[in-house]
Write a protein that holds these residues in place. Structure first.
Motif, PDB file in Angstrom:
ATOM      1  N   UNK A   1       0.881  -1.195   0.180  1.00  0.00           N
ATOM      2  CA  UNK A   1       0.041   0.030   0.041  1.00  0.00           C
ATOM      3  C   UNK A   1       1.013   1.174   0.163  1.00  0.00           C
ATOM      4  N   UNK A   2       1.232   1.998  -1.083  1.00  0.00           N
ATOM      5  CA  UNK A   2       1.981   3.011  -1.427  1.00  0.00           C
ATOM      6  C   UNK A   2       1.444   4.170  -0.462  1.00  0.00           C
ATOM      7  N   UNK A   3      -0.065   4.396  -0.602  1.00  0.00           N
ATOM      8  CA  UNK A   3      -0.883   5.479   0.126  1.00  0.00           C
ATOM      9  C   UNK A   3      -2.243   5.176  -0.085  1.00  0.00           C
ATOM     10  N   UNK A   4      -3.191   5.932   0.454  1.00  0.00           N
ATOM     11  CA  UNK A   4      -4.470   5.526   0.627  1.00  0.00           C
ATOM     12  C   UNK A   4      -5.091   5.352  -1.008  1.00  0.00           C
ATOM     13  N   UNK A   5      -4.470   5.687  -2.021  1.00  0.00           N
ATOM     14  CA  UNK A   5      -4.767   5.658  -3.518  1.00  0.00           C
ATOM     15  C   UNK A   5      -4.270   4.720  -4.006  1.00  0.00           C
ATOM     16  N   UNK A   6      -3.179   4.094  -3.862  1.00  0.00           N
ATOM     17  CA  UNK A   6      -2.451   3.317  -4.659  1.00  0.00           C
ATOM     18  C   UNK A   6      -1.999   1.997  -3.988  1.00  0.00           C
ATOM     19  N   UNK A   7      -2.192   0.841  -4.621  1.00  0.00           N
ATOM     20  CA  UNK A   7      -1.839  -0.467  -3.972  1.00  0.00           C
ATOM     21  C   UNK A   7      -1.226  -1.419  -5.307  1.00  0.00           C
ATOM     22  N   UNK A   8      -0.221  -1.928  -4.895  1.00  0.00           N
ATOM     23  CA  UNK A   8       0.323  -3.003  -5.818  1.00  0.00           C
ATOM     24  C   UNK A   8       0.577  -4.448  -5.297  1.00  0.00           C
TER      25      UNK A   8
END
Length: 425
Positions: free
Chosen positions: A200-207
């Protein structure tokens, strides 16, 4: 002591418009049960004894070759029976007995695992034992009839979990191991590298990523996937790339699919655009290619979602798409309604598709799915599913019902560091 009991039933009735090999029907009746228990609070190290028993009965699952009939097939499994010192609360941890190791992609192991916490985020483990044939063999394959395979397994893994507040986190497992497979198309012992990660890079991006690379008996990529998800109040996207193998294709293959099983490479993109408070648009596209013959398929679809239609916790959705399949050209349209509240949820979806095959024959298919779940209390809940399918050649209906009961209690409500009993995959 804490545990749960689950009881499920799956029935499927299939009727052919014209007899196939002298048969006009192909029915299934499967019953399953699971008992899972955990005994704890008997040592200062918070050691636990875990048990997971499963039983599955298929009324038409065993072929009697002498008279060419299908008889009842029953397989009782001890999926887990182990003594564990948990890693969550101990610097030095271990497992003894029969247990699974998802950190190394091991279904089940009869043996031991020993691990050490280097820090709060990083831990290392070594394991060894044998793979129980009755568990790792696919259900419809008789374990006693499989060819001899070296079922010794062992390896090491490194697990890392780091949280930076509630918005950023990284969880990953990496392993080097060896173990057998009793799959239908692959009965060999493999040495492999395994990787999974959720970032979870930040609340908007997940890899998220997954890799299983074999070294022995041959160097090959068995499975892999990489995906990126993006969320914000207006847009939600998912882009994924995946590699599967022959076994995966065989398990998912449709009865009307005439092609031999093959490894596949797939690319898919999904987008949801919230245009207004009362409507969102859905766009999706995908491309897949078979490894064995180079055939490809592509798909594009567009749809919309109307949230809070009719009811505050209901929504309507519809979609239209075209698919250039491996062996046909398809058009489909689907629509459905979803409803949920604190006690139950219900989903109704109908799909209508028209297929034109390479030999110019056509087929029209209608499929209706009903899925539901109910929550009577923290101890009792269940789910059900019903499907009706009909086309120019066959008609079928299927019903699935599962009910689960949770028993026992814990002395102190624990911090949630494992999936809830009923939400565990």
């Amino acid at each position: 002591m804490l545990g749960q009991f689950r009881l499920g039933s799956y029935t499927r009735s299939v009727e052919f418009e014209q007899s196939l090999n002298g048969e006009t029907s192909n029915d299934e009746k499967v019953f399953s049960a699971q008992l899972k228990m955990e005994i704890y609070d008997f040592s200062s190290s918070e050691d636990t004894i875990v048990m997971d028993l499963r039983d599955k009965v298929d009324n038409y699952g065993k072929l009697e070759t002498s008279n060419l009939t299908l008889d009842t097939y029953n397989r009782m499994q001890i999926r887990e029976l182990a003594y564990k010192r948990p890693f969550e609360t101990n610097k030095l941890y271990f497992s003894l007995g029969r247990f699974s190791l998802p950190e190394a992609n091991v279904i089940d192991n009869d043996g031991a695992e020993f691990g050490y916490h280097f820090s709060k985020s990083l831990r290392f483990s070594v394991f060894g034992g044998i793979a129980p044939k009755d568990v790792v063999t696919p259900y419809y394959v008789d374990p006693d009839a499989t060819s001899d395979v070296n079922n010794a397994q062992g390896g090491v893994y490194l697990s890392y979990e780091k949280k930076n507040g509630l918005e950023r986190s990284l969880y990953t497992n990496n392993a080097i191991a060896m173990g057998p497979t009793y799959n239908i198309t692959d009965k060999k012992s493999h040495s492999y590298f395994y990787h999974m990660a959720l970032w979870n890079l930040n609340p908007s991006n997940r890899i998220s990523s997954f890799v299983q690379q074999d070294f022995v008996p041959t160097s090959s990529l068995r499975r892999a996937s990489l995906s990126h998800s993006y969320f914000d109040p207006k847009f939600r996207t998912n882009l994924s790339l995946s590699q599967t193998n022959t076994e995966d294709y065989l398990i998912q293959q449709d009865i009307l699919d005439p092609l031999p099983p093959s490894a596949e490479q797939s690319l898919r993109f999904d987008l949801r655009h919230r245009m207004l408070n009362w409507i969102s648009m859905d766009y999706s596209g995908g491309y897949s290619k078979r490894e064995v013959d180079g055939k490809s398929q592509s798909e594009i679809a567009i749809g919309f979602v109307l949230p809070k239609l009719l009811l505050p916790t209901g929504s309507f959705r519809a979609q239209y798409g075209v698919r250039d399949n491996y062996f046909s050209k398809d058009r489909f349209i689907r629509g459905g309604y979803d409803y949920w509240n604190q006690s139950f949820s219900l989903s109704l979806i109908h799909t209508s598709s028209a297929e034109e095959f390479d030999d110019k024959t056509k087929n029209n298919r209608q499929t209706t799915n009903i899925d539901g779940g109910f929550f009577l209390s923290d101890r009792l809940r269940g789910s059900l599913g019903y499907q009706i399918e009909q086309d120019d050649k066959v008609s079928a209906s299927a019903l699935f019902v599962m009910i689960g009961y949770r028993f026992g209690s814990s002395s102190v409500p624990p911090i949630r560091n494992k999936p809830a009993l009923f939400e565990e995959i």
